[in-house]
Design an enzyme around this catalytic site. Structure first.
Site, PDB file in Angstrom:
ATOM      1  N   SER A  50      -6.226  52.562  79.243  1.00 29.99           N
ATOM      2  CA  SER A  50      -7.082  51.365  79.228  1.00 29.99           C
ATOM      3  C   SER A  50      -6.466  50.170  79.932  1.00 29.99           C
ATOM      4  O   SER A  50      -7.037  49.064  79.869  1.00 29.99           O
ATOM      5  CB  SER A  50      -7.396  50.975  77.777  1.00 29.99           C
ATOM      6  OG  SER A  50      -8.161  51.979  77.143  1.00 29.99           O
ATOM      7  N   GLU A  65      50.490  49.421 113.547  1.00 26.60           N
ATOM      8  CA  GLU A  65      50.048  50.525 114.396  1.00 26.60           C
ATOM      9  C   GLU A  65      50.215  50.256 115.893  1.00 26.60           C
ATOM     10  O   GLU A  65      50.514  51.172 116.662  1.00 26.60           O
ATOM     11  CB  GLU A  65      48.564  50.834 114.119  1.00 26.60           C
ATOM     12  CG  GLU A  65      48.261  51.298 112.719  1.00 26.60           C
ATOM     13  CD  GLU A  65      48.447  52.793 112.549  1.00 26.60           C
ATOM     14  OE1 GLU A  65      48.924  53.447 113.487  1.00 26.60           O
ATOM     15  OE2 GLU A  65      48.134  53.300 111.460  1.00 26.60           O
TER      16      GLU A  65
END
Length: 775
Positions: free
Chosen positions: A342, A76
């Site tokens: 419980s 690039e």
């Protein structure tokens, strides 16, 4: 030509002014990013979308493969480290060819210019857009280093579809972090941003275009790195390309919770405590269990596994099928509020042991009892009678648990839960004593943290779900001794398939576990501790619909133990029991087996039991006593030095327990009556005086003025086994009598009074009562 020269001059002057006087723009702060959630071993759980629906994962410069950075610059922008944001020669050449001689359009964009276009959303196809792009590039170069610019570019560059940033592209296309890219993979990613649509590797035609561009880049690469000619063979191999549909979607409820905790994370990578292999193991077991029990109406389950030593969450299943709308599968059962049934009872017993109310062998009463307007029942709607504390917890008897809850003080069960951080608690009066039986809803997270507290010797710690989370100081809520004694009781709770299990394994490791069933059979729980883990299993419906099959022991416990057996069968190291007595202030003593107290000399049998020195309520048992019996009459003699007597052993159970034994159909060897010639004074010296239970000296009694003639206060006393009648007095005024074990009702007087009870052997005790009038 002069116009062109003047335009260039204006451009360069403007660039110089912008370079020195432009404000610093943001770089990545205005962009939202994806989050990549990993398990503890680095396996990807999920890659999420950013707020603008992009797969854009932030990668710091130091985590990006150097191969990729170099290949991108080679392809690039070869002069990236030497220009001020734009390449003057390339720019002049591009303007000349594109706008002056108009031969063909030429690009001159640098990495910085491309970043400017991506960051500021510039349309660079127009001349004004190109000019803005260039000026913005100069502005970026003025305020940011080259490293920051290439980092930002690689985090925003397009890689096809809605994939942006090299970190997301690497994860999606190659299923690996960007730091681990090979040269063929790095070169492939480097050529995509120039034409992401035409070079998208997930489409066949675009894949070929990408390969062609990569081949050109590889030739340029070899000019700079001739030693990489040996990579020709690798470059010739086809790339293993993954697609978006291949992205993992593991532990969806757990990851959703982590996303909610981390709305915006620039770093992107979040390493959780989850163990993906364990997660998938538990998911398979849960699905198989539900599939084979659908005929019972079991359609959904939630499961959590925690390493209580590190408090790291290892597995979390929010529902058996995230995608099944019929069970509301996307509801997170790990964080949904449900009645615990419980499962809170162990904490009632732990608190009671800490407060010196009981020890494991304390004899409790499982019998009908009214607490104001509340009359608790047992699950089986029956009553056992006298029962040891350890057995009352193992068999999950409701009445003893509620009775203990009523006696807890500083902290009460409610205060304990508040200190433990249980959310959504209302005022204590809202729950009353039903809190012990599941009166307040908890999340599975909260319940698991409570059981981890027992394993960690009474210290509460938050559950860790991300490896980098800091752990705050532990909060002690129970003593280490009470925590151990509670667990020692829970390990005696037999697994449902104990017969089959005992045949298959003679040396099983302990499991400290408890079940719970909520009111109307809406929730079935099984939770406990084994090895170094806390495991919780819930079975039920998210819509709250009840099912008689939703019983903790039969609906949740089988899956609970299937998971334990599977984990123990697949872990590399043999399981170890880390629950021990090291450093604890506890000791074992022999207690009288029938009564649970220290054995007197006539106790027929003893058993070992734990107790906490200085805290556990231990007294010598006086149930078994030798008394003189007249051989001829069989009556109790007045003294042991008379003729024709022999010493015989009898049981002197308190009247309240004796009544419970009778109701339970258990016979006891009671003493005979005294001989008629024995004086009352003589009888009064033998045995125990009655003990007044009601009225309670610590209670201030109030009577309503409108019901003054109807109000009654119950008088109750516990008497020795040889007592048949009790006589009641108030301020030395005789009121009446009642049989031993029966209640006498008194019409109250508005005054402070002394209540006295005398048994039929002349033994007596007294208590104060305070009564006032209210409207």
């Amino acid at each position: 030509m002069s116009y062109f020269v003047r335009a260039l001059l204006v451009l360069f002057i403007g660039s110089a002014l912008l370079y020195f006087f432009s404000p610093k723009p943001t770089l990545l702060e205005s962009h939202s990013f994806s989050s990549a959630f990993y398990d503890r071993h680095g396996s990807l759980l999920r890659l999420t979308l950013s707020e603008d629906d992009k797969y854009r994962l932030f990668a710091p410069f130091g985590t990006i493969s150097p191969l990729l950075i170099e290949a991108t610059l080679l392809y690039e922008d070869r002069h990236f480290y030497h220009h001020p944001g734009f390449n003057p020669l390339a720019l002049i050449r591009a303007i000349w060819n594109s706008y002056i001689v108009r031969t063909r359009p030429m690009g001159a964009s640098t990495i910085t210019m491309q970043l400017a276009r991506l960051h500021f959303q510039i349309n660079s196809r127009t001349l004004s857009g190109k000019l803005e792009q260039l000026l913005r590039a100069v502005q970026l170069e003025r305020h940011y280093s080259k490293q920051q610019i290439i980092e930002a570019y690689l985090n925003l560059a397009p890689y096809g579809g809605n994939i942006e940033g090299v970190a997301a592209a690497s994860l999606i296309y190659f299923a690996k972090p960007v730091s681990k890219l090979s040269l063929p993979e790095a070169l492939a990613l480097s050529v995509i941003p120039q034409n992401p649509s035409a070079r998208n590797p997930s489409r066949e035609k675009s894949y070929q275009n990408m390969l062609t561009a990569r081949a050109r880049l590889f030739r340029n690469w070899l000019e700079k790195h001739p030693q990489d000619k040996k990579q020709h063979a690798l470059m010739a191999l086809p790339l293993k390309i993954y697609r978006l549909k291949n992205l993992p979607f593991h532990a969806p409820h757990f990851v959703n919770q982590q996303r909610a905790k981390n709305k915006f994370i620039k770093a992107g990578k979040i390493t959780t405590t989850l163990d993906l292999k364990r997660q998938q193991q538990l998911e398979r077991l849960s699905k198989l269990y539900i599939d084979k029990n659908r005929h019972k109406g079991l359609y959904n389950t939630a499961v959590m596994l925690l390493d209580y030593r590190s408090m790291e969450l290892l597995a979390a299943i929010g529902s058996v099928d995230f995608y099944d709308a019929s069970i509301q599968g996307q509801v997170d059962g790990n964080n949904a509020k449900r009645s615990p049934g419980s499962t809170l009872k162990p904490f009632v017993y732990a608190l009671a042991m800490d407060q010196g109310l009981i020890h494991p062998m304390t004899l409790l009463k499982d019998a009908p009892k009214r607490f104001g307007a509340y009359t608790p029942e047992n699950f089986d709607r029956g009553f056992i009678g006298p029962i040891f504390a350890k057995d009352a917890l193992i068999y999950s008897r409701n009445v003893p648990a509620v009775n203990l809850t009523a006696q807890l003080k500083k902290p009460s069960l409610y205060e304990f839960l508040i200190r433990a951080g249980i959310s959504g608690m209302r005022d204590e009066a809202h729950y009353g004593l039903a809190l012990a039986l599941g009166g307040h809803e908890l999340t599975m997270h909260e319940l698991v943290s409570l059981y981890a507290l027992l394993a960690n010797r009474g210290k509460l710690q938050p559950i860790k779900q991300q490896l980098d989370e800091k752990t705050p100081a532990a909060l002690p809520l129970l003593s280490p001794e009470a925590s151990f004694l509670t667990l020692d009781i829970l390990k005696q709770n037999h697994r449902p398939d104990r017969d089959r299990f005992s045949q298959n394994s003679s040396k099983k490791m302990p499991v400290y576990w408890k079940t719970g069933t909520s009111f109307a059979f809406r929730d079935a729980w099984s939770i406990g501790i084994f090895d170094s883990y806390v495991l919780a299993v819930w079975v039920g419906n998210f819509n709250g619909e009840g099912n008689p099959a939703f019983i903790g022991r039969t609906a949740a416990a089988p899956l609970f133990f299937e998971i334990i057996d599977s984990i123990r069968g697949t872990q590399a190291e043999a399981p170890t029991n880390v629950i021990n007595t090291n450093g604890l202030n506890i000791t074992q003593v022999e207690v009288c087996l029938p009564s649970g107290d220290l054995p007197g000399r006539h106790c027929p049998a003893t058993v070992s039991s734990w107790f906490i020195p200085g805290k556990s309520p231990l007294k010598v048992s006086n149930v078994y006593r030798e008394i003189p019996i007249n051989k001829k009459t069989g009556l109790r003699a007045c003294s042991d030095n008379e003729d024709d007597i022999e010493m015989r052993l009898f049981e002197f159970w308190p009247s309240d327990l004796l009544r419970l034994f009778r109701h339970a159909g258990i016979s006891r060897k009671q003493p005979p009556s005294f001989a008629p010639e024995c004086s009352l004074d003589n009888q009064a010296t033998k045995g125990l005086p009655p003990k007044i239970q009601s009225p309670d000296q610590n209670v201030h009694y109030a009577v309503r003025s409108s019901q003054l003639d109807k109000e009654r206060i119950p008088f109750i006393a516990i008497a020795d086994a040889d007592v048949k009648k009790l006589f009641w007095f108030v301020n030395n005024r005789y009121l009446g009598s009642a049989s031993n074990g029966e209640t006498f009702y008194w019409k109250p007087k508005l005054t402070n009074s002394t209540v006295r009870v005398v048994d039929d052997h002349g033994r007596a005790s007294a208590a104060m009562i305070s009564v006032e009038l209210v409207q």
